[in-house]
Motif scaffolding. Structure first.
Motif, PDB file in Angstrom:
ATOM      1  N   UNK A 215       0.838  -1.204   0.000  1.00  0.00           N
ATOM      2  CA  UNK A 215       0.000   0.000   0.000  1.00  0.00           C
ATOM      3  C   UNK A 215       0.865   1.243   0.000  1.00  0.00           C
ATOM      4  N   UNK A 216       1.962   1.214   0.749  1.00  0.00           N
ATOM      5  CA  UNK A 216       2.890   2.346   0.765  1.00  0.00           C
ATOM      6  C   UNK A 216       3.469   2.598  -0.626  1.00  0.00           C
ATOM      7  N   UNK A 217       3.800   1.518  -1.337  1.00  0.00           N
ATOM      8  CA  UNK A 217       4.306   1.661  -2.714  1.00  0.00           C
ATOM      9  C   UNK A 217       3.258   2.331  -3.595  1.00  0.00           C
ATOM     10  N   UNK A 218       1.997   1.895  -3.467  1.00  0.00           N
ATOM     11  CA  UNK A 218       0.938   2.460  -4.303  1.00  0.00           C
ATOM     12  C   UNK A 218       0.730   3.944  -3.999  1.00  0.00           C
ATOM     13  N   UNK A 219       0.840   4.312  -2.716  1.00  0.00           N
ATOM     14  CA  UNK A 219       0.673   5.718  -2.335  1.00  0.00           C
ATOM     15  C   UNK A 219       1.822   6.555  -2.873  1.00  0.00           C
ATOM     16  N   UNK A 220       3.046   6.072  -2.663  1.00  0.00           N
ATOM     17  CA  UNK A 220       4.198   6.849  -3.113  1.00  0.00           C
ATOM     18  C   UNK A 220       4.220   6.980  -4.627  1.00  0.00           C
ATOM     19  N   UNK A 221       3.808   5.912  -5.311  1.00  0.00           N
ATOM     20  CA  UNK A 221       3.739   5.982  -6.773  1.00  0.00           C
ATOM     21  C   UNK A 221       2.756   7.033  -7.236  1.00  0.00           C
ATOM     22  N   UNK A 222       1.618   7.119  -6.568  1.00  0.00           N
ATOM     23  CA  UNK A 222       0.613   8.116  -6.940  1.00  0.00           C
ATOM     24  C   UNK A 222       1.107   9.537  -6.664  1.00  0.00           C
ATOM     25  N   UNK A 223       1.783   9.729  -5.551  1.00  0.00           N
ATOM     26  CA  UNK A 223       2.324  11.050  -5.233  1.00  0.00           C
ATOM     27  C   UNK A 223       3.328  11.481  -6.301  1.00  0.00           C
ATOM     28  N   UNK A 224       4.216  10.585  -6.677  1.00  0.00           N
ATOM     29  CA  UNK A 224       5.210  10.896  -7.708  1.00  0.00           C
ATOM     30  C   UNK A 224       4.521  11.208  -9.033  1.00  0.00           C
ATOM     31  N   UNK A 225       3.499  10.420  -9.378  1.00  0.00           N
ATOM     32  CA  UNK A 225       2.773  10.633 -10.633  1.00  0.00           C
ATOM     33  C   UNK A 225       2.091  12.004 -10.647  1.00  0.00           C
ATOM     34  N   UNK A 226       1.393  12.353  -9.568  1.00  0.00           N
ATOM     35  CA  UNK A 226       0.688  13.633  -9.502  1.00  0.00           C
ATOM     36  C   UNK A 226       1.674  14.785  -9.584  1.00  0.00           C
ATOM     37  N   UNK A 227       2.774  14.669  -8.888  1.00  0.00           N
ATOM     38  CA  UNK A 227       3.782  15.744  -8.906  1.00  0.00           C
ATOM     39  C   UNK A 227       4.391  15.905 -10.297  1.00  0.00           C
ATOM     40  N   UNK A 228       4.686  14.783 -10.952  1.00  0.00           N
ATOM     41  CA  UNK A 228       5.276  14.843 -12.289  1.00  0.00           C
ATOM     42  C   UNK A 228       4.311  15.463 -13.299  1.00  0.00           C
ATOM     43  N   UNK A 229       3.027  15.097 -13.219  1.00  0.00           N
ATOM     44  CA  UNK A 229       2.032  15.662 -14.140  1.00  0.00           C
ATOM     45  C   UNK A 229       1.869  17.158 -13.917  1.00  0.00           C
ATOM     46  N   UNK A 230       1.902  17.567 -12.663  1.00  0.00           N
ATOM     47  CA  UNK A 230       1.772  18.991 -12.336  1.00  0.00           C
ATOM     48  C   UNK A 230       2.937  19.772 -12.939  1.00  0.00           C
ATOM     49  N   UNK A 231       4.143  19.250 -12.807  1.00  0.00           N
ATOM     50  CA  UNK A 231       5.315  19.916 -13.365  1.00  0.00           C
ATOM     51  C   UNK A 231       5.221  19.977 -14.884  1.00  0.00           C
ATOM     52  N   UNK A 232       4.764  18.890 -15.491  1.00  0.00           N
ATOM     53  CA  UNK A 232       4.630  18.849 -16.951  1.00  0.00           C
ATOM     54  C   UNK A 232       3.616  19.883 -17.443  1.00  0.00           C
ATOM     55  N   UNK A 233       2.504  20.013 -16.721  1.00  0.00           N
ATOM     56  CA  UNK A 233       1.473  20.980 -17.105  1.00  0.00           C
ATOM     57  C   UNK A 233       1.977  22.410 -16.990  1.00  0.00           C
ATOM     58  N   UNK A 234       2.809  22.654 -15.981  1.00  0.00           N
ATOM     59  CA  UNK A 234       3.305  24.002 -15.759  1.00  0.00           C
ATOM     60  C   UNK A 234       4.465  24.363 -16.676  1.00  0.00           C
ATOM     61  N   UNK A 235       5.132  23.345 -17.224  1.00  0.00           N
ATOM     62  CA  UNK A 235       6.365  23.609 -17.966  1.00  0.00           C
ATOM     63  C   UNK A 235       6.132  24.526 -19.163  1.00  0.00           C
ATOM     64  N   UNK A 236       5.190  24.178 -20.039  1.00  0.00           N
ATOM     65  CA  UNK A 236       4.918  25.042 -21.185  1.00  0.00           C
ATOM     66  C   UNK A 236       6.146  25.301 -22.035  1.00  0.00           C
ATOM     67  N   UNK A 237       6.069  26.304 -22.927  1.00  0.00           N
ATOM     68  CA  UNK A 237       7.208  26.622 -23.782  1.00  0.00           C
ATOM     69  C   UNK A 237       8.301  27.332 -22.999  1.00  0.00           C
ATOM     70  N   UNK A 238       9.532  27.120 -23.396  1.00  0.00           N
ATOM     71  CA  UNK A 238      10.645  27.733 -22.709  1.00  0.00           C
ATOM     72  C   UNK A 238      10.822  29.193 -23.065  1.00  0.00           C
ATOM     73  N   UNK A 239      10.607  29.550 -24.326  1.00  0.00           N
ATOM     74  CA  UNK A 239      10.790  30.926 -24.774  1.00  0.00           C
ATOM     75  C   UNK A 239       9.508  31.693 -24.520  1.00  0.00           C
ATOM     76  N   UNK A 240       9.633  32.844 -23.856  1.00  0.00           N
ATOM     77  CA  UNK A 240       8.482  33.664 -23.507  1.00  0.00           C
ATOM     78  C   UNK A 240       8.526  34.963 -24.285  1.00  0.00           C
TER      79      UNK A 240
END
Length: 242
Positions: A215-240
């Protein structure tokens, strides 16, 4: 680096505040850019501020081009933090896993028989009610909160406080029936359906986990997944563009 800038960075680190130092490479003009304000020579440049806040969101320093200017964005963000409410068997597996992934881990439980340093070596243990502990620590966008006690007296105040904050992840152990009852109780406390939807419950990825460690593995995996998706959504284009 100016003494004033260095002092601001040290203060931000102490307060777990995200901060970007924007420096124009052509003349070293600077701005200190927080999530809610900006200070310095470049603070009035909306495009620079937007680029800095994007960099804060993804937690990555970089050089960007803004309106023909090359700007170096030096990002300082607090390390990811996991607050575990409930010093139970699952927490004993989850805490070291999170530590291995460079999370700053705190276990919160007012039950002194459970919340001991001997049961959780190497992580911070607080023998407080969760809402009181959260008030001491502060909750921020780099924080994940997981409740594991199955006891509404312990879990509900923690969830209510987390839902009223901007933590990036909230998870709660329990069956679907338990989660439905939890929703009714939190609604009485003023939590809206939209707020409640932020809770991952039943907590964790659906990997067929049975044992506390699984269960701990499943929780930690979900936390990592949510954090990674959040970063990906925020990344956007590099040049502004300006």
């Amino acid at each position: 680096m100016k003494a004033k800038t260095l002092a601001a960075l040290q203060d931000a680190r102490t307060q777990r505040q995200a901060l970007a130092l924007a420096t124009r490479l052509s003349d070293a003009a600077e701005a200190l850019i927080y999530t809610d304000r900006a200070e310095g020579a470049l603070a009035g440049d909306a495009a620079v501020v937007a680029a800095a806040r994007r960099a804060l969101g993804i937690g990555r320093s970089e050089t960007v081009e803004v309106g023909g200017q090359r700007i170096f964005l030096n990002v300082y963000v607090p390390p990811p933090r996991l607050i575990i409410v409930g010093a139970v068997h699952i927490a004993q597996s989850l805490a070291p896993m999170a530590s291995l992934l460079d999370f700053d881990v705190t276990v919160v439980d007012p039950r002194r028989a459970f919340a001991t340093d001997s049961r959780f070596p190497g992580v911070k243990v607080m023998q407080d009610w969760a809402d009181e502990a959260f008030e001491k620590m502060g909750l921020d966008v780099s924080t994940a909160v997981v409740t594991l006690t199955h006891d509404p007296k312990l879990d509900d105040p923690a969830l209510e406080a987390a839902l009223r904050s901007d933590v990036f992840y909230i998870g709660a152990l329990g069956s679907r029936r338990t989660h439905a009852k939890r929703k009714d109780r939190l609604a009485e406390a003023g939590i809206t359906d939209e707020q409640f939807a932020r809770i991952h419950g039943p907590v964790g990825l659906n990997i067929g986990a049975k044992s506390p460690a699984e269960i701990a593995v499943s929780i930690m995996g979900q936390i990592v997944e949510v954090r990674a998706r959040r970063i990906e959504e925020l990344a956007g284009p590099k040049v502004v563009a300006a």
